[in-house]
Structure formats: structure tokens, C-alpha cells
Design a protein around this motif. Structure first.
Motif, PDB file in Angstrom:
ATOM      1  N   LEU A 169       0.830  -1.197   0.000  1.00 39.90           N
ATOM      2  CA  LEU A 169       0.000   0.000   0.000  1.00 39.90           C
ATOM      3  C   LEU A 169       0.870   1.255   0.000  1.00 39.90           C
ATOM      4  O   LEU A 169       0.578   2.235  -0.707  1.00 39.90           O
ATOM      5  N   ALA A 170       1.967   1.228   0.756  1.00 38.45           N
ATOM      6  CA  ALA A 170       2.890   2.361   0.753  1.00 38.45           C
ATOM      7  C   ALA A 170       3.473   2.575  -0.642  1.00 38.45           C
ATOM      8  O   ALA A 170       3.648   3.720  -1.093  1.00 38.45           O
ATOM      9  N   GLY A 171       3.764   1.492  -1.342  1.00 36.68           N
ATOM     10  CA  GLY A 171       4.275   1.607  -2.702  1.00 36.68           C
ATOM     11  C   GLY A 171       3.250   2.203  -3.648  1.00 36.68           C
ATOM     12  O   GLY A 171       3.586   3.030  -4.510  1.00 36.68           O
ATOM     13  N   THR A 172       1.992   1.797  -3.489  1.00 36.81           N
ATOM     14  CA  THR A 172       0.918   2.378  -4.302  1.00 36.81           C
ATOM     15  C   THR A 172       0.810   3.879  -4.063  1.00 36.81           C
ATOM     16  O   THR A 172       0.673   4.670  -4.995  1.00 36.81           O
ATOM     17  N   LEU A 173       0.887   4.268  -2.805  1.00 42.40           N
ATOM     18  CA  LEU A 173       0.770   5.681  -2.452  1.00 42.40           C
ATOM     19  C   LEU A 173       1.975   6.475  -2.952  1.00 42.40           C
ATOM     20  O   LEU A 173       1.831   7.607  -3.441  1.00 42.40           O
ATOM     21  N   ALA A 174       3.171   5.899  -2.835  1.00 39.51           N
ATOM     22  CA  ALA A 174       4.354   6.580  -3.363  1.00 39.51           C
ATOM     23  C   ALA A 174       4.222   6.770  -4.868  1.00 39.51           C
ATOM     24  O   ALA A 174       4.545   7.844  -5.404  1.00 39.51           O
ATOM     25  N   GLY A 175       3.725   5.740  -5.554  1.00 38.46           N
ATOM     26  CA  GLY A 175       3.511   5.849  -6.986  1.00 38.46           C
ATOM     27  C   GLY A 175       2.462   6.874  -7.352  1.00 38.46           C
ATOM     28  O   GLY A 175       2.482   7.432  -8.459  1.00 38.46           O
ATOM     29  N   ALA A 176       1.550   7.127  -6.416  1.00 36.07           N
ATOM     30  CA  ALA A 176       0.501   8.128  -6.637  1.00 36.07           C
ATOM     31  C   ALA A 176       0.999   9.546  -6.391  1.00 36.07           C
ATOM     32  O   ALA A 176       0.245  10.503  -6.600  1.00 36.07           O
ATOM     33  N   GLY A 177       2.244   9.675  -5.920  1.00 35.33           N
ATOM     34  CA  GLY A 177       2.805  11.007  -5.697  1.00 35.33           C
ATOM     35  C   GLY A 177       2.580  11.564  -4.318  1.00 35.33           C
ATOM     36  O   GLY A 177       2.733  12.771  -4.104  1.00 35.33           O
ATOM     37  N   ILE A 178       2.273  10.707  -3.347  1.00 35.97           N
ATOM     38  CA  ILE A 178       2.013  11.174  -1.981  1.00 35.97           C
ATOM     39  C   ILE A 178       3.279  11.769  -1.368  1.00 35.97           C
ATOM     40  O   ILE A 178       4.395  11.367  -1.700  1.00 35.97           O
TER      41      ILE A 178
END
Length: 416
Positions: A169-178
Motif C-alpha cells: 500500500l505504501a508503494g501504491t501511495l508513493a507511486g501516486a505522488g504522496i
């Protein structure tokens, strides 16, 4: 030294308010319920608390809280009271400052209401705690966000995710530009998601993402625990390249935060869970400005203030007043200004009013459903928040900005 500690209170009493205020002063300094031989005039002159101000505000017919003293037939008087204490009573000692300004007085018989509204400290208290070592500027530097808010979120579900689930989930969020991610306050070191395993899994993903993109999302790992455990957990986060740790203030206490802050080489994200028990009753407990001053001095770099239109009971005016209070310097040479954290039911709807009323974008703006629940996915959720803040800072109505910014348009359709 003639400096004195001052504290402002809102009181409610069936007694004469001047007499009730003197009871407060005695209880929190040299007095007790009867005159004692050692209570000499010289001792009182040296150590007694003083009533510096008493302003009667009015009366109410019924007590706000159960009261051990009967109504005299004149109702319950509300008044603003200021007490002061000699600095020498406690010295620059934060835990004993708390015992002095917010100790047994809450349970005294003459009161049907008592609330600590503010405190003012002599300059010698500037050395009592480390204060925020990173604050706004240091947080911006580590997160790579030079202006505007840090767009953030919270890992949900609160508990139940494995370390690998959390990292994905952290990787998804990082990929989303968080910009910023935090553990939930309920997730620290449970058997199903051990702290060490979670940190290793999450930092592996975030470090890899940073190598590809040059941007490392700031992740606040919840290290709440006993002091030795918090220090050890901090060191693990630091050694693996992490840039933030989180502690639950009411769980670790002032001495716990002081110990962590004196040890820490990372920003401390200070969570206020349990705050409602201290503040929700209008005539009992603490105001946020008073409460937050202790934690600011103790080393909090980020402090939660709730959010506009939140899922809790706090009104918007209180949220903004709390955030603005954090920007008020404690001392001329040591302002102790942390970064306010807005959260709780936030989406792209609230930024215009948040910015208008706060007058600043120096904040972490955290949204859970406002990002993960965006109909076009997390990346669109992050973008919608950036768009909303960009519009607010530019003085453009969100509805107008949304005409050329589809992520914002979809968010306003979904959350408005």
C-alpha cells in the motif's frame, strides 16, 4: 528570580468565586484544607500561588458537572481566573509544571466546572525541553516539498494488514505522488505486523521508489511504547533511511516524549488520540493552546489539530483556533512552532476554507478516503488535493479550477 508562571482558567462554582479561586491557589501551592503550623507568612510570601485576575462572566441555573457543594440559591457563577506561581516552586520542569497547573484542582469540591485555557511561562522554560528539532522547515526539506501543504494519508485498515500488505500500500501511495504517509495510532508492534518487519518492508519499497524518481515519501512509523523500545525503534527507522517517527502523546506522556525527542534524529509526528477526553466537555479539562504548549516544548515536530467538516465532534472554529495557536511563538528566541496536521474526513472539498481561515499552507493535509476513495484511483485522489490547494492559494474558486483539472472535478462530484 522574580519570574512567575501564569495560567488562565474558566471556572464554574456555587461558592463565592473569589473564595473558590483562593482554594485553587492554595491547593496548587502551599495550602491545604486547614491552616498548618508550617504555613508561615514568610513561606506564603515566598511560595504561595496568587490570584492575579478574577472576572465574573455570569451565572447558570444548573451545574455543568456534578458538584459536591450545594447551590446557595444564587446559581452557579462562571468566571475567568488567572493564577500565578513563583518560578522557584518547580523550576523549568515540564512534568511538574503539568502537576502544578493541571493537578488536583479539577476535583476540588467548590467547582462544578474548571477548564485550563492558557499558560504563560518565564523565559527560563525555553531550556526545559528540546522543542521541535525539525518543525516546518526541516519537514519540508526531508519530504522534498518546498511550498504548499504536504499531501498525506493514513494506512488503513487500522490493523489487520501484514508488513507486506502495508508495504504494498505504501508503494501504491508513493507511486501516486504522496508526500506523507503515517501508521494509524492503533498499529505499533502487534504480533501480526511487527514493527521491525513493517519498517523493513516499507522502507525497501520507499527506498526503491526514491532511487527511481528522486523523491522519498515521508513515512511516520508508529513507535509508541516504552522508552527503551521507542529509542530502539527510532534507530531502526533512521538506519533504514526513514525520515519520520510517530508517537501517541497521551500514551507515552511528557517524560516519554522528552526522552524520545532528546534521542531522536528524525521528525516526531505527535498524535493526540485521547484528546477528546481532555477537551470535549466545555467546562472541564484543557484548551488546545494550553495543552499543546507543553508538547511543543517537549519536542513535537508535527501536531494534529483535526480538520474542517471532520467526523468528530469538534467545531470548525476550534480546529482553526488550534492550528493558529501552534503558530504563536512560545519564546522570542525559541518559538517551538510545529507543523499543524489536518485530518479526519478530509477531501478536496475543505482546502479552500482551510486555507482562507488558516492563512497559510504550512501544514500536513492528510486524507484517507479522500485519496483512496477517489473514483479514478489514489493518484487522482492525491492530484485532486493538490489541485484544490493550488486553487485556494491562487485565489481561484475550486469549481472554476475544476473545469481544467479533471481529478478535482471528479473529487468535488464525489465528496461535495
Amino acid at each position: 528570580m522574580n519570574a512567575r508562571i501564569e495560567a488562565d482558567y474558566l471556572i464554574e462554582t456555587p461558592d463565592d468565586p473569589a473564595r473558590a479561586a483562593e482554594v485553587m491557589a492554595g491547593e496548587q501551592s502551599s495550602g491545604t484544607f486547614v491552616k498548618l503550623p508550617g504555613e508561615t507568612d514568610a513561606l506564603l510570601q515566598r511560595a504561595a500561588a496568587r490570584v492575579e485576575r478574577l472576572e465574573v462572566l455570569g451565572t447558570v441555573a444548573a451545574p455543568s458537572l456534578p458538584c459536591a457543594m450545594p447551590d446557595r440559591g444564587t446559581g452557579y457563577t462562571r468566571a475567568a481566573v488567572t493564577l500565578s506561581w513563583p518560578f522557584e516552586n518547580i523550576g523549568p520542569d515540564l512534568p511538574n509544571l503539568m502537576a502544578t497547573v493541571a493537578g488536583n484542582l479539577f476535583e476540588l469540591r467548590p467547582f462544578s466546572g474548571l477548564r485550563l485555557e492558557d499558560i504563560r511561562l518565564p523565559g527560563a522554560f525555553a531550556a526545559a525541553g528540546p522543542g521541535p528539532r525539525f518543525g516546518i522547515a526541516g519537514t519540508r526539506r526531508l519530504a522534498g516539498v518546498a511550498e504548499g501543504p504536504l499531501i498525506g494519508t493514513i494506512i488503513k485498515p487500522s490493523v489487520g494488514l501484514s508488513p507486506e500488505d502495508t508495504a504494498a500500500l505504501a508503494g501504491t501511495l508513493a507511486g501516486a505522488g504522496i508526500d506523507f504517509v503515517k501508521d494509524d495510532e492503533l498499529q505499533a508492534d502487534g504480533p501480526a505486523c511487527r514493527f521491525e518487519d513493517r519498517v523493513r518492508a516499507v522502507m525497501r519499497v520507499l527506498n526503491d521508489h526514491a532511487e527511481w524518481t528522486g523523491k522519498k515519501a515521508m513515512y511516520a512509523f508508529n513507535l509508541t511504547g516504552e522508552v527503551d523500545d521507542m529509542r530502539r525503534r527510532h534507530d531502526l527507522v533512521r538506519d533504514l533511511g526513514g525520515t519520520c517517527v510517530m508517537a501517541s502523546l497521551n500514551s507515552v506522556g511528557l517524560t516519554g516524549l522528552l526522552a524520545l525527542a532528546r534521542h531522536s534524529e528524525l521528525p516526531i509526528h505527535a498524535h493526540r488520540n485521547g484528546w477528546g477526553a481532555l477537551s470535549r466537555a466545555p467546562m472541564l479539562g484543557w484548551s488546545y493552546p494550553a495543552w499543546s504548549k507543553l508538547w511543543r516544548l517537549a519536542g513535537a515536530d508535527h501536531m494534529h489539530v483535526n480538520g474542517l467538516g471532520n467526523k468528530f465532534s469538534e467545531p470548525d472554529a476550534s480546529v482553526i483556533a488550534s492550528a493558529r495557536a501552534l503558530m504563536d511563538p512560545l519564546f522570542p528566541d525559541k518559538p517551538c512552532i510545529p507543523m499543524p496536521v489536518f485530518s479526519s474526513g478530509q477531501s478536496a472539498v475543505q482546502p479552500p476554507e482551510t486555507y482562507r481561515r488558516l492563512g497559510s499552507a504550512d501544514c500536513i493535509y492528510a486524507a484517507g478516503g479522500g485519496i483512496m476513495g477517489h473514483p479514478d484511483g489514489p493518484a487522482a485522489g492525491v492530484q485532486s488535493l493538490r489541485d484544490a490547494w493550488d486553487a485556494a492559494m491562487a485565489g481561484i474558486a475550486a469549481s472554476d479550477y475544476a473545469r481544467t483539472h479533471p481529478a478535482l472535478a471528479r473529487a468535488l462530484e464525489t465528496y461535495a
